[in-house]
Design an enzyme around this catalytic site. Structure first.
Site, PDB file in Angstrom:
ATOM      1  N   HIS A 190      74.140  87.911  12.193  1.00  0.00           N
ATOM      2  CA  HIS A 190      74.534  88.703  11.024  1.00  0.00           C
ATOM      3  C   HIS A 190      73.599  89.898  10.832  1.00  0.00           C
ATOM      4  O   HIS A 190      73.835  90.744   9.976  1.00  0.00           O
ATOM      5  CB  HIS A 190      74.500  87.789   9.794  1.00  0.00           C
ATOM      6  N   ARG A 218      80.783  93.501  11.859  1.00  0.00           N
ATOM      7  CA  ARG A 218      82.095  94.025  11.491  1.00  0.00           C
ATOM      8  C   ARG A 218      82.065  95.531  11.695  1.00  0.00           C
ATOM      9  O   ARG A 218      81.067  96.179  11.409  1.00  0.00           O
ATOM     10  CB  ARG A 218      82.434  93.744  10.022  1.00  0.00           C
TER      11      ARG A 218
END
Length: 732
Positions: free
Chosen positions: A472, A412
């Site tokens: 991740h 992100r």
């Protein structure tokens, strides 16, 4: 004047198509194979339910909003955070549970609860918390705001002059955007998008006396609380409701009621069937907004016939209807929390440059590589500045002509990310740039697709990781040509490469020129971008291959040390602890006498304090103005602590279906720093919540004399300010 103050924001499309065939896969439903414990003597009911544990976490957020010791606008912000959290919980967790039940793949939870029991508990607890949330706003927060000159008004509270002004605003700006949708044999019930606010309107034909139903969507492009001046606001739906005669001329307005629908907004992407994952995901995002409803929010005074129509047309059960007083959708309170009223907020904190980088800050040009050549740097955000550490590291690498390659993961990032710009600059200058973009980062998919396209167009090598796994990990590798040969510099962190959230999330990161870590990351990126297999890592644990196994081995080492009379202890700081195998390993450690301390921000499925099972385990939760997000894994190791930080929470998805990275901290100074952080987190003089064996969390915010306990985050802010002032004095 008021019209000029209206801000316009983009509403993202959400949902998955109703016509899709039901594709049953374990990844879709977060379903795990039945867990078979190594020790069958452990009691069956040793796990707390993860969904109810999450609701208990959101209750702790609500307790912050209830805390009269906190500044008023901080409490308003926690009200909004609670509402947003609960929305996502229903969109993802509740929706997933319903899908599993409908598909016939739901199994009994590790807690022993049947799927239907979990769902009923969620409805009960969710309703209780939503009622408590609404009452807090109505009885405490709104009156307190009024006492401080901030008016959150309903239409009836406005003066005649204010009603006239808002009427002009409505006619000029809002009315042209509205679209009334009638419901009759010629007009089917309209689609209600997820999380949209709507008015259910009943009108009557004055000639025939026949009543009709219509839906009016409250436009999300306008502020939820319309500003009348800098300190007075009125609900947008109230303004619309007061002028419905303009939408239905000639008709009598019988009644109107606000309602809101939450839908399943998780994604289903068949990677193995898609020739191009990027295009498949873009298509799925367009269908996401059609997911089935999982919650209907209405006012408690809604007309029974209107409610009956909504329930019938939306095809939901009575248990999924949530009725309460007050405005729906408190996410709009974020705007109120952001008002320029410094006296009603916590004192502003500006992150400071890490002391090991303070000389870098004054250098011209800044030389991060020289600083890392002197030794590793452990940064703790937001207390240590992200901009003058991690961001500067990437930006300098992009601009440095001696840098040959940059390899980075992006899960992100912010919409105007300087890191993206730096990577584009590096590629355009001829450097080899590899960016692993995780385009399936939940609710950030569209932004990540956009950045993936921009990076590709600039000449970056963009890959999307391994089939079936989300990437991740938070890692960056820089390859530099120096006078004595090639040298690698790296960053391994616990948080995203996002300059905005780095000011709001508590995270850790290791900046290093360590050869072993550089070699480990080279192997990792080769695994992610190519066909390399079976890499061995010296200073890393990498999921899904070695994080669970490595942590269990460390716990077992502590058990052996305890039995041999050597120093033994386990301390964990995580967001969530759910994995049954790791929990059982911690139970075995406790039964062997090893002290175990766990600081879990949100979910914890472990039961502490159970006689004979977890007598030696304490679980704490620390919440505050920053989102606690770092993960620390501390093992006493007979007096020579082994400490890891990284991206992985102890959940099935992190350990089995994501690429996660933990790095072992090597510098004794940094081990001491992390030890101090954990000492403070578990200290009885630090404000926290204590988990009981039955799943209840007990708040410990004051001492026996009623005095506030130490606020961990404010304590660390004070430390950072002292370091900044000390550095300034030395510089002077």
């Amino acid at each position: 004047m008021v019209a000029d103050e209206l801000s316009v924001r983009t509403a993202a499309g959400l949902g998955a198509g109703p016509d899709d065939e039901l594709r049953v896969r374990a990844d879709d439903f977060d379903v795990e194979p039945p867990y078979e414990p190594a020790d069958h003597d452990l009691p069956d009911e040793r796990f707390l339910d993860r969904e109810l544990s999450w609701l208990a976490f959101n209750e702790r957020v609500l307790e912050l909003a209830e805390d009269p010791q906190l500044p008023l606008l901080d409490r308003v912000r926690f009200l909004a955070i609670f509402a947003g959290n609960l929305d996502e919980f229903f969109m993802v967790r509740v929706a997933g549970l319903k899908r599993r039940i409908a598909a016939g793949v739901a199994v009994r939870a590790a807690s022993g609860l049947r799927p239907r029991e979990v769902l009923e508990n969620i409805w009960r607890e969710g309703r209780r918390l939503m009622l408590r949330h609404a009452e807090l706003f109505r009885k405490q927060i709104r009156p307190a705001l009024k006492e401080n000159g901030i008016g959150l008004l309903r239409w009836k509270d406005l003066t005649d002059a204010e009603k006239k002004e808002m009427g002009s605003l409505f006619a000029d700006r809002v009315f042209p955007v509205l679209t009334p949708l009638a419901v009759d044999p010629a007009h089917p019930f309209p689609y209600i998008s997820g999380l949209s606010l709507n008015l259910a309107v009943v009108v009557r034909n004055p000639d025939t006396k026949q009543e009709h139903f219509a839906r009016v969507k409250v436009p999300p492009i306008f502020p939820r609380w319309l500003p009348m001046d800098e300190q007075r606001f009125v609900l947008l739906e109230d303004v619309i409701g007061a002028h419905l005669d303009m939408l239905f001329p000639g008709m009598e307005i019988v009644t109107n009621h606000a309602f809101r629908v939450t839908r399943n907004e998780d994604l289903e992407v068949e990677e193995d069937d898609a020739e191009n994952l990027l295009k498949a995901l873009e298509k799925e995002l367009l269908r996401r907004r059609f997911g089935p409803p999982v919650r209907l929010e209405v006012h408690d005074h809604i007309d029974p016939h209107v409610l009956e129509l909504l329930v019938s047309e939306l095809d939901i059960t009575d248990a999924e209807v949530f009725r309460f007083r007050g405005p729906l959708d408190h996410r709009g309170l974020f705007a109120i929390a952001g008002l320029d009223r410094a006296e009603l907020k916590s004192r502003t904190f500006v992150p400071v440059t890490h002391p090991d980088l303070s000389e870098v800050e004054t250098a011209n040009p800044a030389d991060m590589f020289a600083a890392l050549s002197r030794g590793d740097v452990l940064v703790h955000h937001p207390y240590d500045s992200f901009a003058t550490s991690v961001q500067r590291f990437v930006e300098q690498a992009a601009a440095d002509p001696q840098v040959l390659a940059i390899k980075q993961t992006l899960y992100r990032t912010s919409g105007d990310s300087p890191l993206i710009d730096a990577l584009v600059e590096a590629a355009e200058s001829g450097k080899q740039v590899l960016v692993l973009v995780e385009i399936k980062a939940r609710f950030d998919e569209q932004a990540n697709i956009r950045w993936a396209r921009k990076l590709e167009q600039a000449g970056c090598h963009v890959v999307y990781g391994l089939m079936g796994l989300k990437t991740h990990a938070k890692v960056c590798l820089v390859v530099r040509d120096e006078s004595d040969g090639i040298r690698r510099y790296a960053h391994v962190g616990t948080g995203n490469y996002n300059p905005k959230t780095a000011r709001q999330y508590e995270d850790l990161g290791l900046l290093t020129a360590d050869d072993q870590i550089g070699g480990d990351l080279t192997n990792l990126f080769n695994n992610l971008s190519g066909y390399a297999l079976g890499a061995d890592y010296g200073r890393l644990l990498v999921a899904p291959s070695s994080v669970r196994k490595g942590l269990v081995e460390q716990i077992e080492t502590e058990v052996a040390n305890q039995r041999d009379g050597r120093p033994a202890r386990v301390r964990l700081k995580v967001n969530s602890l759910v994995d049954e195998e790791l929990i059982d390993a911690l139970y075995r450690a406790s039964m062997a006498g090893v002290p175990v301390d766990i600081c879990a921000r949100s979910i914890c499925a472990l039961r502490p304090g159970v006689p004979g099972l977890s007598d030696n385990i304490r679980v704490r939760s620390v919440l505050g103005r920053f989102l606690e997000h770092s993960r620390v894994f501390w093992f006493e190791n007979a007096g020579s602590p082994q400490v890891w930080i990284g991206s992985a929470d102890l959940m099935h998805r992190n350990l089995d279906r994501r690429v996660e990275v933990l790095v072992r901290v090597g510098d004794a100074r940094h081990i001491d720093q992390l030890g101090t952080l954990l000492d403070l987190s578990f200290d009885d003089t630090t404000a926290s919540w204590h988990l009981q064996h039955d799943g209840a969390w007990v708040s410990r915010q004051v001492d026996g004399d009623g005095e506030p306990l130490r606020d961990l985050q404010e304590h660390l802010i004070a430390d950072a300010r002292r370091r900044r002032d000390s550095t300034a004095r030395r510089g002077g």
